[in-house]
Design a protein around this motif. Structure first.
Motif: not given
Length: 300
Positions: A164-176
């Motif tokens: 599952i991939t989460l993507v921050a609405r602001e900036g380049g932060e991501r979470l897998t």
């Protein structure tokens, strides 16, 4: 996927693959990794839903990955990681099963906890690295370290999981968020529990929104988490794995025995005749990766 996590993700705003790719890819970043079970992960996912979107393709939010790792016959790539050598290189072919994309990926340690990743599209989920792929690995290594890369590379392990991939609405932060992990060697297959997750945060300074949410739940990063190294240890392909014991214990993969007959570059007498035999896999068909159609740029 664990049903409690699937339920928590239903409240997220979706982002398409095109929308994700339109955001700046963070190929150089500081990563933190966390190992936890579903009941500890759910409150964090709920806390992040106003700051992150979830990758969604045609209603699907968990995607299948199949990654084949390559090392030399002495497993020097594994032992470089185990011994925390500054110059280390990881080569893999990642197949995004649901979309049909494949990439050769080269990960390099740049120091200061920084990881650089370089990628090359490939036509198929390769079982061997051809000359153009080997040239790409050598060039990446030279560009990063200024040295030549003279190792023979052979396939050593295949790792499957859902992401599952989460993507921050602001900036380049991501979470897998990885789950349903299976580790295939030539001689065995090992699996993590279905409610077990490896979560990786990717941010410019290693102290992003997601990291703060983990701290709020009193969950600290787990050091030295590498699915490649965990897989090599749990399938008994290596002589030493003590550096990864904390991660193995958290994953519940404690039935691990060192293989004294495995290659070990610290011994000049180490055997070099390991061969990763082709083992047909029912999911991948005769060609192992087979004709299955997966998601480029969706995570690290």
């Amino acid at each position: 996927m664990d049903p409690t996590i699937a339920c928590a993700l239903e409240h997220y705003r979706p982002i398409s693959l095109d929308g994700l790719n339109a955001k700046a890819a963070m190929l150089e970043r500081i990563d933190n990794k966390y190992i936890l079970r579903a009941h500890r992960l759910r409150p964090i996912i709920e806390a992040l839903r106003d700051s992150f979107d979830v990758l969604d393709i045609e209603g699907r939010r968990a995607f299948s990955y199949a990654t084949r790792y390559f090392d030399d016959p002495l497993l020097r790539g594994y032992y470089d990681h185990h011994q925390r050598r500054r110059k280390r290189c990881k080569a893999r072919v990642r197949h995004y099963v649901d979309a049909g994309f494949s990439y050769l990926e080269v990960k390099l340690n740049e120091g200061r906890a920084m990881t650089a990743k370089r990628r090359l599209p490939v036509e198929a989920p390769l079982m061997q690295l051809d000359d153009p792929c080997l040239d790409f690995v050598r060039q990446c290594y030279h560009d990063c370290y200024g040295d030549s890369f003279d190792k023979e590379l052979i396939p050593v392990i295949l790792i499957e999981y859902q992401r599952i991939t989460l993507v921050a609405r602001e900036g380049g932060e991501r979470l897998t968020i990885d789950t349903a992990m299976r580790f295939h060697s030539a001689c065995c297959t090992k699996m993590a529990a279905p409610d077990m997750f490896i979560v990786e945060t990717k941010s410019a300074r290693g102290n992003g929104i997601a990291d703060k949410s983990f701290r709020a739940e009193h969950i600290q990063p787990t050091k030295r988490v590498s699915k490649f190294c965990i897989g090599m240890a749990v399938t008994a392909q290596v002589a030493r794995h003590n550096g990864f014991l904390p991660a193995l214990r958290k994953l519940g993969l404690t039935d691990v025995a060192a293989n004294p007959a495995a290659p070990d570059p610290s011994s000049l007498a180490a055997p070099v005749s390991r061969i990763f035999h082709h083992v047909p896999h029912p999911r991948f068909g005769h060609a192992e990766f087979g004709p299955v159609p997966a998601i480029a740029r969706a995570g690290g």
